[in-house]
Design an enzyme around this catalytic site. Structure first.
Site, PDB file in Angstrom:
ATOM      1  N   GLU A   1       1.648  -1.200  -0.216  1.00 56.26           N
ATOM      2  CA  GLU A   1       0.013  -0.141   0.025  1.00 56.26           C
ATOM      3  C   GLU A   1       1.001   1.318  -0.270  1.00 56.26           C
ATOM      4  OE1 GLU A   1      -3.135   0.168  -0.540  1.00 56.26           O
ATOM      5  OE2 GLU A   1      -3.805  -2.256  -0.051  1.00 56.26           O
TER       6      GLU A   1
ATOM      7  N   ARG B   1       0.754   3.925  -3.345  1.00 60.72           N
ATOM      8  CA  ARG B   1       0.316   5.220  -2.759  1.00 60.72           C
ATOM      9  C   ARG B   1       1.199   6.409  -2.799  1.00 60.72           C
ATOM     10  NH1 ARG B   1      -5.795   3.655   0.255  1.00 60.72           N
ATOM     11  NH2 ARG B   1      -5.638   1.365  -0.603  1.00 60.72           N
TER      12      ARG B   1
ATOM     13  N   ASP C   1      -4.968 -10.419  -7.999  1.00 59.51           N
ATOM     14  CA  ASP C   1      -5.825  -9.259  -9.475  1.00 59.51           C
ATOM     15  C   ASP C   1      -4.303  -8.513  -9.613  1.00 59.51           C
ATOM     16  OD1 ASP C   1      -5.066  -7.411  -6.917  1.00 59.51           O
ATOM     17  OD2 ASP C   1      -6.847  -6.423  -7.305  1.00 59.51           O
TER      18      ASP C   1
ATOM     19  N   GLU D   1     -11.807   0.372 -10.378  1.00 62.67           N
ATOM     20  CA  GLU D   1     -11.761  -0.622 -11.475  1.00 62.67           C
ATOM     21  C   GLU D   1     -12.208  -0.503 -12.970  1.00 62.67           C
ATOM     22  OE1 GLU D   1      -9.690  -1.314  -7.811  1.00 62.67           O
ATOM     23  OE2 GLU D   1     -11.721  -1.262  -8.339  1.00 62.67           O
TER      24      GLU D   1
END
Length: 561
Positions: free
Chosen positions: A191, A195, A324, A459
Site C-alpha cells: 500500500e 500510493r 489481481d 476499476e
C-alpha cells in the site's frame, strides 16, 4: 373554443416568386402572433418564465464552454458550475397545450463536473482531515492508517492533471514542511509503495520538482528492509523508522498481489537514482515466481511464504483480491521496460489463456461474459469488482501488439462491468457479485447481503478510460458519466467529501460508511477526468504506464540495438 375547421387543417400557399418573400415572412409573423395570443395568460407567463430561465442558465454555462475551447484545466473554483445548474442543464422538456416545446440544453461539461467532484472531496479532506490518511466525511473527522497523509499524496498528480494549482500548491507546501518518514510506524509495503512512493514519483515526472524525487528516495530506502527474508520474497510490513520488517501477526505468508505489484515503482526509482538495488530486489521476486511450481496454465495461487518462497493455499485461483494486480503488473512491467523482458510477456500471455480456459463463463440469461474463480477444480461464478481492471489491461495489451482476441474479451467484460452498475438500484456496483449460469431464471446477477457495499472503487472507470482511448466509442464515456452521477446522488456528503456505502440495492437508505478512501481522488476521479478529456496527449499511453494506483510512470526508452 375554435370551430373544428380551424384546428383540422392549415392551408399553405407556395410561390416561386422571390417578390413574395417579404410578404410571406410577414404572414408567418402574424400567424405566430395569433398563436401566441391564443395561449392563456398562464401559458404565456410560463413560456416567458422558462425563456428567462434558459437565458440565465445559458449565461451561467458560458465559462464552462469557453474553458472547453481553451484547454483541459479546471475552471477556477469561483467559476465552477452550481449544483442546481448542473441538474437543470442536462435536458429540459415541457408541454404547453397546444404546442410541444423540447428545449435541449447542452450537456454539462463533464470535465468540469469531475473537477467539481474533486473540489468537493478535497474540501472535506482539507477541512476535517488535513495531513491525515483518510477523511471520515459523515463525522467530519479523520482516520489514520500509517500517518503519512495518504489522501494528500495520492491526490497530488490528480490535482496537477486537473489544473487545480491553488490546491496543489497547498498540498506541496505540506509535503515540503510536514511529510516525514522518520517515524516509528509499521506500514504495509504494498500500500505504501503504490500510493505514496508511486504518487511521489508520478508527481515528480509531471512537475519536474526535485522535492518529490527526494521524498521518494527517502521512502524507497526505508522500505528496503522488507526484502531481508530467507526467500527474498518480501515481508508484508516494514517499520520505516526502525528499519525492521515482519509478516502479519497471523501468518508467515504474503499475498501474491502485494509482492508482485511493487515492481513498477522500485524499478523506476532505480532508473532515476542510478542505484540498482531497488530494481534488483523486485526483479528477483518476479524471477522466483516465474519458476515456481503450483501454477495452473499461468494462474497463480493467492499466497506465498516468505520463509520457503513457495506458493501456499494451492488450488485456489482468482483475478480478484490478493491476486489481481500480479497479472496487471506482468503486462505493465513488460511495457515499462520497452518490451524487452520475455519472461514477463510469456507469463502474461499464458495467464490470459488460463483465464479464458478456466475462469471465463457466460450467464444463462443474457449471455454476459464474466470471470469467476476456481477452488480445487470447482468453479465458483463469483466476481469481485476488483476484476473490472481486466478489460482495461487486456485492451492495453492489444494496443501493444498482443492478440486481437484479447480485445474481443475486453469488450465483452466491459459490458459485464457496466451491468454490475446498471442493474443496481443506486447505479453503483457492489463489491462482489454472483452470476447465474442457468437459463431458466430471469436474473443474471445476484448480490449477497454481505457484498452490497461500494467503496468508491476505480476499476470500472479505469477500464472505461482504456476502452475509450483505444476504440473512441462514446458509449464508454456515457457509462462513466452515469457512474459519476450515481456517486453524486448516493455518496456525496454535504459539507465536503464522499463516503463509501453499505447497500447499493437500497437507494432510499444506502447506509453511508463514513469513509472516503484515498483512491477515490487518486484513481476514480482521475480516470473519469482522463475518460472525458479530448486531449489524447494527456498522459499518452504510448509514453506512460499507470501503476495500480493510477500514478503515471514513463515508459523507458528502448535500448539501442
Amino acid at each position: 373554443m375554435y370551430p373544428p375547421s380551424r384546428k383540422d387543417f392549415i392551408s399553405l400557399t407556395l410561390s416561386d416568386s422571390h417578390s413574395h418573400t417579404y410578404n410571406n415572412g410577414k404572414h408567418r409573423r402574424q400567424s405566430c402572433w395569433r398563436k401566441w395570443k391564443q395561449l392563456s395568460r398562464l401559458q404565456r407567463s410560463l413560456v416567458l418564465f422558462l425563456l428567462a430561465l434558459l437565458l440565465i442558465f445559458g449565461l451561467l454555462s458560458y465559462p464552462s464552454i469557453t474553458e472547453q475551447w481553451r484547454g483541459k484545466q479546471c475552471l477556477p473554483a469561483q467559476q465552477s458550475i452550481p449544483e442546481e445548474t448542473q441538474t437543470f442543464r442536462s435536458e429540459l422538456s415541457f408541454l404547453i397545450h397546444p404546442f410541444v416545446f423540447v428545449v435541449s440544453i447542452g450537456p454539462v461539461d463533464r470535465l468540469e463536473a469531475v473537477c467539481d467532484a474533486f473540489r468537493h472531496a478535497w474540501k472535506g479532506y482539507k477541512d476535517y482531515a488535513w495531513g491525515h490518511d483518510e477523511l471520515k466525511p459523515i463525522s467530519r473527522s479523520f482516520g489514520e492508517w500509517f500517518g503519512l497523509g495518504l489522501t494528500l499524496i495520492d491526490s497530488l498528480d490528480t490535482m496537477w492533471i486537473l489544473g487545480l494549482k491553488e490546491e496543489f500548491a497547498e498540498a506541496k507546501d505540506w509535503v515540503k514542511k510536514e511529510l516525514s518518514f522518520d517515524k516509528n510506524v509499521d506500514v504495509n509495503l504494498f500500500e505504501t509503495t503504490i500510493r505514496v512512493l508511486g504518487g511521489l514519483l508520478s508527481t515528480y515526472h509531471l512537475t519536474g520538482d526535485q522535492l518529490f524525487l527526494e521524498k521518494a528516495k527517502d521512502l524507497g530506502s526505508r522500505l528496503m528492509p522488507a526484502f531481508k527474508t530467507p526467500s527474498k520474497i518480501p515481508f508484508s510490513d516494514v517499520n520505516i523508522g526502525k528499519g525492521t520488517a515482519h509478516p502479519p501477526r497471523w501468518t508467515s505468508d504474503s499475498t501474491l498481489a502485494e509482492v508482485t505489484s511493487i515492481q513498477l515503482e522500485f524499478r523506476e526509482l532505480s532508473r532515476l537514482t542510478q542505484d540498482p538495488q531497488y530494481q534488483e530486489v523486485v526483479n528477483e521476486v518476479m524471477k522466483l515466481v516465474h519458476k515456481l511450481p503450483g501454477k495452473q496454465d499461468g494462474l497463480v495461487p493467492m499466497f506465498i511464504n516468505t520463509n520457503s518462497g513457495q506458493f501456499t493455499h494451492k488450488g485456489v485461483y482468482t483475478l480478484g483480491a490478493r491476486a489481481d494486480s500480479y497479472y496487471e503488473y506482468l503486462l505493465k512491467q513488460w511495457i515499462q521496460g520497452g518490451k524487452t523482458e520475455d519472461d514477463l510477456l510469456e507469463d502474461y500471455l499464458q495467464a490470459v489463456e488460463g483465464v479464458k480456459k478456466h475462469l471465463v463463463r457466460q450467464t444463462g440469461v443474457s449471455k454476459l461474459t464474466f470471470v469467476g474463480e476456481l477452488s480445487h477444480s470447482r468453479f465458483n461464478p463469483k466476481m469481485d469488482h476488483l476484476v473490472c481492471f481486466l478489460p482495461g489491461t487486456l485492451a492495453l495489451g492489444a494496443h501493444n501488439g498482443l492478440p486481437g482476441d484479447h480485445m474481443d474479451l475486453a469488450v465483452q467484460l466491459m459490458e459485464t462491468c457496466h451491468q454490475m452498475y446498471k442493474q443496481m438500484e443506486t447505479g453503483l456496483s457492489p463489491e462482489i457479485v454472483h452470476f447465474n449460469l442457468q437459463a431458466s431464471d430471469g436474473q443474471d446477477v445476484f448480490v449477497k447481503l454481505a457484498d452490497r457495499h461500494n467503496l468508491l472503487r476505480p476499476e470500472t472507470v479505469e477500464s472505461l478510460f482504456y476502452m475509450y482511448r483505444f476504440t473512441k466509442d462514446t458509449k464508454y464515456r456515457d457509462w462513466g458519466w452515469e457512474i459519476l452521477n450515481s456517486f453524486n446522488n448516493y455518496t456525496k456528503v454535504p459539507g465536503g467529501g464522499y463516503t463509501s456505502i453499505n447497500n447499493v440495492r437500497d437507494p432510499v437508505n444506502p447506509g453511508p460508511r463514513d469513509k472516503m478512501e484515498s483512491f477515490f481522488l487518486g484513481e476514480t476521479l482521475k480516470y473519469l477526468y482522463l475518460l472525458f478529456s479530448d486531449d489524447m496527449e494527456l498522459l499518452n499511453l504510448d509514453k506512460y504506464v499507470f501503476n495500480t494506483e493510477a500514478h503515471a510512470l514513463p515508459i523507458w526508452p528502448s535500448p539501442p540495438k
